[in-house]
Design a protein around this motif. Sequence first.
Motif, mmCIF file in Angstrom:
data_model
loop_
_atom_site.group_PDB
_atom_site.id
_atom_site.type_symbol
_atom_site.label_atom_id
_atom_site.label_comp_id
_atom_site.label_asym_id
_atom_site.label_seq_id
_atom_site.Cartn_x
_atom_site.Cartn_y
_atom_site.Cartn_z
ATOM 1 N N ASN A 289 0.781 -1.279 0.048
ATOM 2 C CA ASN A 289 -0.052 -0.041 0.053
ATOM 3 C C ASN A 289 0.828 1.398 -0.173
ATOM 4 O O ASN A 289 1.913 1.169 0.400
ATOM 5 C CB ASN A 289 -0.814 0.014 1.163
ATOM 6 N N ILE A 290 0.494 2.325 -0.612
ATOM 7 C CA ILE A 290 0.957 3.588 -0.493
ATOM 8 C C ILE A 290 -0.255 4.691 -0.329
ATOM 9 O O ILE A 290 -1.396 4.418 -0.881
ATOM 10 C CB ILE A 290 1.594 4.201 -1.760
ATOM 11 N N HIS A 291 -0.059 5.473 0.624
ATOM 12 C CA HIS A 291 -1.067 6.540 1.109
ATOM 13 C C HIS A 291 -0.244 7.610 1.681
ATOM 14 O O HIS A 291 0.868 7.601 2.036
ATOM 15 C CB HIS A 291 -2.143 6.087 1.974
ATOM 16 N N THR A 292 -1.011 8.690 1.745
ATOM 17 C CA THR A 292 -0.569 10.138 2.501
ATOM 18 C C THR A 292 -1.308 10.346 3.717
ATOM 19 O O THR A 292 -2.600 10.183 3.571
ATOM 20 C CB THR A 292 -0.359 11.127 1.326
ATOM 21 N N HIS A 293 -0.784 11.351 4.543
ATOM 22 C CA HIS A 293 -1.332 12.099 5.295
ATOM 23 C C HIS A 293 -1.075 13.611 5.241
ATOM 24 O O HIS A 293 -0.080 13.717 4.947
ATOM 25 C CB HIS A 293 -0.810 11.491 6.746
ATOM 26 N N THR A 294 -2.325 14.325 5.265
ATOM 27 C CA THR A 294 -2.000 15.845 5.444
ATOM 28 C C THR A 294 -1.475 16.115 6.790
ATOM 29 O O THR A 294 -2.126 16.093 7.681
ATOM 30 C CB THR A 294 -3.338 16.643 5.119
ATOM 31 N N ASN A 295 -0.193 16.873 6.612
ATOM 32 C CA ASN A 295 0.563 17.148 7.750
ATOM 33 C C ASN A 295 1.343 16.168 8.132
ATOM 34 O O ASN A 295 0.526 14.822 7.948
ATOM 35 C CB ASN A 295 -0.052 17.929 8.918
ATOM 36 N N ALA A 296 2.266 15.994 8.678
ATOM 37 C CA ALA A 296 3.176 14.791 9.163
ATOM 38 C C ALA A 296 2.783 14.103 10.413
ATOM 39 O O ALA A 296 2.237 14.994 11.188
ATOM 40 C CB ALA A 296 4.636 15.265 9.148
ATOM 41 N N GLU A 297 2.371 13.085 10.446
ATOM 42 C CA GLU A 297 2.074 12.262 11.485
ATOM 43 C C GLU A 297 3.129 12.514 12.798
ATOM 44 O O GLU A 297 2.882 12.789 13.991
ATOM 45 C CB GLU A 297 1.529 10.984 11.512
ATOM 46 N N HIS A 298 4.408 12.023 12.214
ATOM 47 C CA HIS A 298 5.750 12.148 13.095
ATOM 48 C C HIS A 298 6.050 13.672 13.075
ATOM 49 O O HIS A 298 5.760 14.592 12.430
ATOM 50 C CB HIS A 298 6.651 11.277 12.313
ATOM 51 N N LYS A 299 6.949 13.877 14.305
ATOM 52 C CA LYS A 299 7.555 15.104 14.349
ATOM 53 C C LYS A 299 9.133 14.927 14.223
ATOM 54 O O LYS A 299 9.808 13.725 14.939
ATOM 55 C CB LYS A 299 7.330 15.627 15.882
ATOM 56 N N GLY A 300 9.714 15.774 13.352
ATOM 57 C CA GLY A 300 11.107 15.395 13.072
ATOM 58 C C GLY A 300 11.941 16.813 12.888
ATOM 59 O O GLY A 300 11.361 17.861 12.997
ATOM 60 N N PRO A 301 13.386 16.509 12.801
ATOM 61 C CA PRO A 301 14.235 17.896 12.597
ATOM 62 C C PRO A 301 13.736 18.807 11.611
ATOM 63 O O PRO A 301 13.856 20.032 11.671
ATOM 64 C CB PRO A 301 15.434 17.240 12.546
ATOM 65 N N GLY A 302 13.227 18.189 10.497
ATOM 66 C CA GLY A 302 12.667 19.144 9.147
ATOM 67 C C GLY A 302 11.205 19.380 9.363
ATOM 68 O O GLY A 302 10.730 20.151 8.409
#
Length: 268
Positions: A51-64
């Motif tokens: 599967n490939i899908h997207t989420h609007t805004n990142a679910e994770h938090k990261g340096p970038g």
Amino acid sequence: METETVEAEAAPAGLCKGFGPQSPRDIGSLEGLNERIFARAPSTKTLNLCNIHTHTNAEHKGPGFSVFAGPGDHGGYKCNDGDQLTAEELKDPAHGFGAFKGVKPGDTIEVHWVFSSCAVMPGQGLGSCLSETCSNPALRVEAQTFLLVNDPEALDFADFTYRGHTSEGYHQPMTLPEGTGEPVVYAGSTTGPKYTESICSPLQVTWSVRPQCARLDIASLYRWAEEGNVFKEDHSHGVRQLVTAPELLSPIESTVIVTRWDEPLKVE
């Protein structure tokens, strides 16, 4: 990555208990007290893309991608340089009628490539990662956060999609993103807005999350939906809010997180 809701027995503090480590998380923090251990999924090269899908805004938090977008299903985190786009980069080439819904130039998305140890074909939703004879697969999710821009010189989503591509007998994307930092690998779960810190996901997932954003041409995402795809994806999904309770997080082994392109920071 979304699954069916499973109600968990609430702990006194309001946290679900009896579950393994949860996702999403701040990949810049190594803290975690969840002692549930499961085997790390093997390399994507020996798993089937399901599967490939997207989420609007990142679910994770990261340096970038550390700009908080707010609570709720449409919260999450935004790419740090989202406020530096030009008027041209923010112009919607589809004038609000793009075939892929729920996004516009200037938005952040987190893309999930889901891989399974089952002998399955790529398809719609998490159900495509399981089968009647393989109900408890090893799952790996490769994650990349993108800043959507109106720019044909930016990355093309077609380079990362599935177009019937196989390698050594396994279904694979054309390629996976590179150049956005060494992925942070950790033990977690499936995600999606139906889960919280009191309603946890039961499925075990090996995550590989790249720490920096990349710019993606929004027109290429529109084309992916317009041309049709085996995942039947035509819109970007909501987010599960960040899991912060240490009791619900796995410890992450010492790793290198890129804070600037020329300054890798070793986190002990």
